[in-house]
Design an enzyme around this catalytic site. Structure first.
Site, mmCIF file in Angstrom:
data_model
loop_
_atom_site.group_PDB
_atom_site.id
_atom_site.type_symbol
_atom_site.label_atom_id
_atom_site.label_comp_id
_atom_site.label_asym_id
_atom_site.label_seq_id
_atom_site.Cartn_x
_atom_site.Cartn_y
_atom_site.Cartn_z
ATOM 1 N N HIS A 1 0.974 -1.259 0.074
ATOM 2 C CA HIS A 1 0.072 -0.007 -0.057
ATOM 3 C C HIS A 1 0.956 1.131 0.036
ATOM 4 O O HIS A 1 0.405 2.336 0.656
ATOM 5 C CB HIS A 1 -0.894 -0.046 1.131
ATOM 6 C CG HIS A 1 -0.205 -0.075 2.574
ATOM 7 N ND1 HIS A 1 -0.903 -0.512 3.499
ATOM 8 C CD2 HIS A 1 0.980 0.407 3.062
ATOM 9 C CE1 HIS A 1 0.009 -0.407 4.520
ATOM 10 N NE2 HIS A 1 1.058 0.095 4.373
ATOM 11 N N GLU B 1 3.587 -5.652 8.808
ATOM 12 C CA GLU B 1 2.333 -5.369 7.981
ATOM 13 C C GLU B 1 1.845 -6.468 7.306
ATOM 14 O O GLU B 1 0.821 -6.864 6.897
ATOM 15 C CB GLU B 1 2.432 -4.248 7.044
ATOM 16 C CG GLU B 1 2.525 -3.044 7.651
ATOM 17 C CD GLU B 1 2.479 -1.539 6.769
ATOM 18 O OE1 GLU B 1 2.415 -0.630 7.193
ATOM 19 O OE2 GLU B 1 2.824 -2.059 5.593
ATOM 20 N N HIS C 1 -2.492 4.272 9.967
ATOM 21 C CA HIS C 1 -0.723 4.796 10.231
ATOM 22 C C HIS C 1 -0.973 6.094 11.053
ATOM 23 O O HIS C 1 -0.932 7.208 10.503
ATOM 24 C CB HIS C 1 -0.049 5.211 9.148
ATOM 25 C CG HIS C 1 0.090 3.872 8.196
ATOM 26 N ND1 HIS C 1 -0.979 3.350 7.409
ATOM 27 C CD2 HIS C 1 1.147 3.097 7.846
ATOM 28 C CE1 HIS C 1 -0.576 2.436 6.609
ATOM 29 N NE2 HIS C 1 0.740 2.212 6.767
ATOM 30 N N HIS D 1 9.940 -3.593 4.398
ATOM 31 C CA HIS D 1 10.516 -2.380 4.640
ATOM 32 C C HIS D 1 10.703 -1.833 5.823
ATOM 33 O O HIS D 1 10.215 -2.414 6.909
ATOM 34 C CB HIS D 1 9.510 -1.270 3.793
ATOM 35 C CG HIS D 1 8.142 -1.190 4.301
ATOM 36 N ND1 HIS D 1 7.149 -2.008 4.663
ATOM 37 C CD2 HIS D 1 7.372 -0.055 4.511
ATOM 38 C CE1 HIS D 1 6.077 -1.644 4.966
ATOM 39 N NE2 HIS D 1 6.389 -0.315 4.959
HETATM 40 C C1 DHB Z 1 6.290 3.551 2.921
HETATM 41 C C2 DHB Z 1 5.425 2.323 2.815
HETATM 42 C C3 DHB Z 1 4.590 2.256 3.736
HETATM 43 O O1 DHB Z 1 3.808 0.862 3.571
HETATM 44 C C4 DHB Z 1 3.956 3.014 4.435
HETATM 45 O O2 DHB Z 1 2.823 2.793 5.383
HETATM 46 C C5 DHB Z 1 4.610 4.446 4.632
HETATM 47 C C6 DHB Z 1 5.622 4.525 3.650
HETATM 48 C C7 DHB Z 1 7.350 3.796 2.036
HETATM 49 O O3 DHB Z 1 7.566 2.941 1.207
HETATM 50 O O4 DHB Z 1 7.632 5.070 1.751
HETATM 51 FE FE FE Z 2 2.083 0.858 5.847
#
Ligand code: DHB
Ligand code: FE
Length: 282
Positions: free
Chosen positions: A12, A240, A59, A193
């Site tokens: 997302h 996540e 978030h 990530h």
């Molecule tokens: C990013 C990815 C995410 O899932 C998120 O919630 C906020 C930022 C990103 O890749 O920058």
């Molecule tokens: Fe996220």
């Protein structure tokens, strides 16, 4: 009887929403990602559900540290896009399905999943970006949306096993619903990530691709991944991915893979997309 016919797993990434909103899909950085999304976008146009249950995480937009429900089910008539600090995205307000949502709430809670019920909730990029990835930029989203928000922001998040079992309970609830409708379920977030700290920028393509493969071949094995392994292998925000296991649990044992795509980099993440179809529908 209602049926869960489709499962979608997707990242997302918020900047993907901004790319779609600003028409930048053909920019050289983003084109490979959107080329990979296209077959899934085409497929869903021919297989449009009546309702999509979108499993996502907030978030710190609708909820904050003052209130941290583990699983929140949206039963409202509608869910507006949240203001994440730069104004709400100019995407449609999601139209809910209170009748099915209350049926789910009753069935899940009596099945001993203590859902929080939201009569009012805005939805941030966690929910709206997956809708944009699948449906592009319509005037209205093409199906009703039931948001199911999961806490993966503040420790302790639910386990993968608990998520998978919730998915199974969702399947049971949908199959006991008396209207003849097609339901899709989205599991969103991830993939690997980490947005903060010494390992900021971590992406683990091998872990992500194995996760995508095992969604079809070994979902029960995926439910055994402990939180610390997500942290280590997929970074702090890789947790996540447990939300994809709600989708997978809801798809039943004989679900099959219709489409799969993985691309690095997409902002700070590895971006994955998978389309699963219910085995009994084929
Ligand atoms: C990013 C990815 C995410 O899932 C998120 O919630 C906020 C930022 C990103 O890749 O920058
Ligand atoms: Fe996220």
């Amino acid at each position: 009887m209602a049926n869960i016919v489709t499962g979608i797993g997707t990242s997302h990434v918020p900047s993907v929403g901004a790319v779609i909103d600003n028409g930048k899909e053909q920019d050289p950085y983003w084109k490979p990602l959107f080329d990979g999304y296209q077959p899934a976008r085409d497929w869903i146009q021919d297989n449009m559900p009546d309702v999509a249950i979108v499993v996502y995480n907030d978030h710190a937009s609708a909820f904050g540290l003052n209130l941290i429900p583990t699983f929140t089910l949206g039963v409202a008539e509608e869910f507006p896009p949240a203001d994440e600090g730069y104004g709400p995205r100019k995407v449609p307000t999601a139209v809910g399905d209170p009748d099915l949502a209350w049926h789910l709430a009753e069935s899940l809670i009596l099945d001993e999943f203590d859902m929080t019920i939201a009569n009012e909730m805005s939805v941030d990029h966690g929910c709206t970006v997956p809708l944009s990835i699948m449906f592009d930029k319509p005037e209205q989203w093409p199906c009703k949306i039931i948001p199911l928000c999961v806490n993966v922001i503040q420790y302790p998040p639910p386990t993968g096993k608990r998520c998978f079992d919730l998915g199974k309970a969702i399947r049971k609830a949908v199959e006991a619903y008396d209207k003849d409708i097609k339901v899709a379920i989205f599991g969103t977030g991830g993939m690997s990530h980490q947005l903060q700290g010494e390992r900021a920028g971590l992406v683990n393509a091998e872990f992500d691709q194995s996760f995508l493969d095992r969604l079809t071949t070994d979902p029960v094995g995926l439910t055994k991944i402990p939180h610390v392994e997500y942290m280590r292998e997929a970074g702090s925000e890789g947790i996540e991915l447990v939300m994809w296991l709600i989708m997978r649990g809801a798809m039943g044992d004989d679900a099959s893979e219709t489409y799969k795509f993985y691309h690095v980099p997409a902002s700070n993440t590895g971006a994955g997309l998978i389309v699963l179809e219910d085995g009994s529908q084929k």
